[in-house]
Design an enzyme around this catalytic site. Structure first.
Site, PDB file in Angstrom:
ATOM      1  N   GLY A  78       0.831  -1.203   0.000  1.00 51.16           N
ATOM      2  CA  GLY A  78       0.000   0.000   0.000  1.00 51.16           C
ATOM      3  C   GLY A  78       0.859   1.244   0.000  1.00 51.16           C
ATOM      4  O   GLY A  78       1.957   1.268   0.570  1.00 51.16           O
ATOM      5  N   GLY A  80       0.422   5.780  -0.222  1.00 53.84           N
ATOM      6  CA  GLY A  80      -0.469   6.934  -0.313  1.00 53.84           C
ATOM      7  C   GLY A  80       0.190   8.153   0.288  1.00 53.84           C
ATOM      8  O   GLY A  80       1.413   8.178   0.519  1.00 53.84           O
ATOM      9  N   GLY A  83       2.246   7.548   3.484  1.00 58.26           N
ATOM     10  CA  GLY A  83       3.501   6.822   3.450  1.00 58.26           C
ATOM     11  C   GLY A  83       3.348   5.488   2.742  1.00 58.26           C
ATOM     12  O   GLY A  83       2.556   5.361   1.801  1.00 58.26           O
ATOM     13  N   VAL A  85       3.129   1.012   3.148  1.00 61.78           N
ATOM     14  CA  VAL A  85       2.858  -0.142   4.006  1.00 61.78           C
ATOM     15  C   VAL A  85       3.499  -1.371   3.364  1.00 61.78           C
ATOM     16  O   VAL A  85       3.334  -1.622   2.164  1.00 61.78           O
ATOM     17  CB  VAL A  85       1.346  -0.379   4.186  1.00 61.78           C
ATOM     18  CG1 VAL A  85       1.106  -1.611   5.059  1.00 61.78           C
ATOM     19  CG2 VAL A  85       0.680   0.841   4.818  1.00 61.78           C
ATOM     20  N   ASP A 196     -10.742   9.894  10.054  1.00 63.03           N
ATOM     21  CA  ASP A 196     -10.570   9.560   8.637  1.00 63.03           C
ATOM     22  C   ASP A 196     -11.228   8.215   8.327  1.00 63.03           C
ATOM     23  O   ASP A 196     -10.597   7.321   7.762  1.00 63.03           O
ATOM     24  CB  ASP A 196      -9.086   9.536   8.282  1.00 63.03           C
ATOM     25  CG  ASP A 196      -8.841   9.568   6.765  1.00 63.03           C
ATOM     26  OD1 ASP A 196      -9.766   9.962   6.026  1.00 63.03           O
ATOM     27  OD2 ASP A 196      -7.731   9.210   6.338  1.00 63.03           O
TER      28      ASP A 196
END
Length: 347
Positions: A78, A80, A83, A85, A196
């Site tokens: 991941g 974005g 940062g 993952v 969020d």
């Protein structure tokens, strides 16, 4: 021994002397850099709250070398604005983990990092991703979480991991997610506000058990300190009141959850743009007394639970109310969704 031989021997020892000199210089430079690196590592560890966190039993402190094999481009799962993952394995049990390497951290929050990690480490709930530990030997702390196999609700609804979902499964995901948020809001020693809530931050196990993620560290706020100078979050799911005032409350999470619930029953992607805005069109249809069945995903629209679908639509509208006081509490939302889930199973 000839004169030429003496010259050759002299040159040889000259070369040895030069090489030895280079070696000594290189060794001194290496030792200096090593000491500097150790000093910097120690400074990072102390600045990030190491002396406090090493006394906490349920948080594991990882060294940089522990995570270095995981932090490789081939392990990224991941990426974005927050940062990157990475997926990896740690420990003797080869436990699968998700390692989150943030790009930056709110400087105002950096001093609170240790306390926030302690609070998050005490959050133990089956529907919340568990924080295993962190690495403090770097400028921006790296976080290590349990790995959740299925990916995010975003992927399952709209992305590459798209799955068929019946009404019972969708209500199960919604109810369990709401339960986790209700736990964060009202059943922890310090009120935790997510800030969020969105499908990308709801992870799913193989049996579709939802787990709320990415709620800590940069967005963990106590109830008596809920103003923020910089509004953080995805505009598509963000509470307009929070965006306008900078005041993050539990009702901000309720609004965002309402948008998630809308995506769950429509299987359409909301958008922050004015064109083809699902949220606006849905609210207009509901307010004008038009049928909302046209918005429902055809996969669940052809069920015998039209009354339930209308009930879910009504709950969405309540969550999205611009009057904060008209929005239900997350505990009420969880109870209502659990009730609806039981009705789909005839209980």
């Amino acid at each position: 021994m000839t004169f030429v031989s003496l010259i050759r021997i002299e040159k040889f020892f000259g070369y040895v002397g030069v090489i030895g000199g280079f070696f000594i210089v290189a060794l001194v430079v290496f030792i200096t850099l090593l000491r500097r690196e150790k000093r910097k590592t120690k400074e990072f560890f102390e600045k990030n709250g190491g002396p406090i966190l090493e006394k906490v039993n349920n948080i594991k402190l990882f060294k940089k070398d522990d995570l270095r094999p995981i932090l490789k481009s081939g392990n990224i799962i991941g990426k974005g604005g927050f940062g990157e993952v990475y997926k990896g394995h740690i420990g003797e049990t080869n436990q699968p983990v998700a390692v989150k390497k943030p790009i930056n951290v709110n400087l105002a929050k950096k001093n609170q990092f240790a306390n926030e990690v302690i609070i998050q480490s005490r959050v133990i709930h089956k529907n919340i991703v568990k924080l295993i530990g962190c690495c403090l030997e770097v400028d921006i702390p790296i976080l290590v979480y349990e790995f959740v196999s299925r990916g995010s609700l975003e992927d399952v609804l709209h992305g590459s991991n798209r799955l068929p979902l019946n009404l019972d499964q969708r209500l199960h995901i919604a109810a369990q997610s709401a339960e986790a948020l209700a736990y964060m809001h009202s059943k922890t020693s310090t009120t935790i506000l997510h800030g969020d809530v969105k499908p990308a931050n709801i992870l799913l196990s193989d049996d579709l058990l939802p787990k709320i993620s990415d709620f800590g560290i940069s967005r963990l706020l106590a109830i008596d300190n809920d103003h923020t100078m910089s509004v953080i979050g995805d505009m598509t799911y963000m509470d307009p009141v929070y965006f306008q005032t900078g005041l993050l409350t539990d009702k901000s999470d309720v609004y965002s959850f309402g948008v998630v619930l809308l995506e769950l029953i429509t299987r359409k992607k909301t958008s922050h743009s004015d064109k083809n805005n699902l949220l606006k069109n849905f609210l207009d249809a509901y307010t004008n007394g038009s049928t909302v069945r046209d918005f429902i995903d055809e996969e669940i629209a052809a069920t015998n639970h039209l009354e339930l679908l209308v009930g879910i639509a009504g709950l969405v509208v309540q969550c999205l109310s611009l009057d904060v006081n008209q929005r239900p509490k997350m505990t009420d939302i969880a109870e209502r969704l659990h009730y609806m889930a039981k009705k789909t199973r005839g209980i």
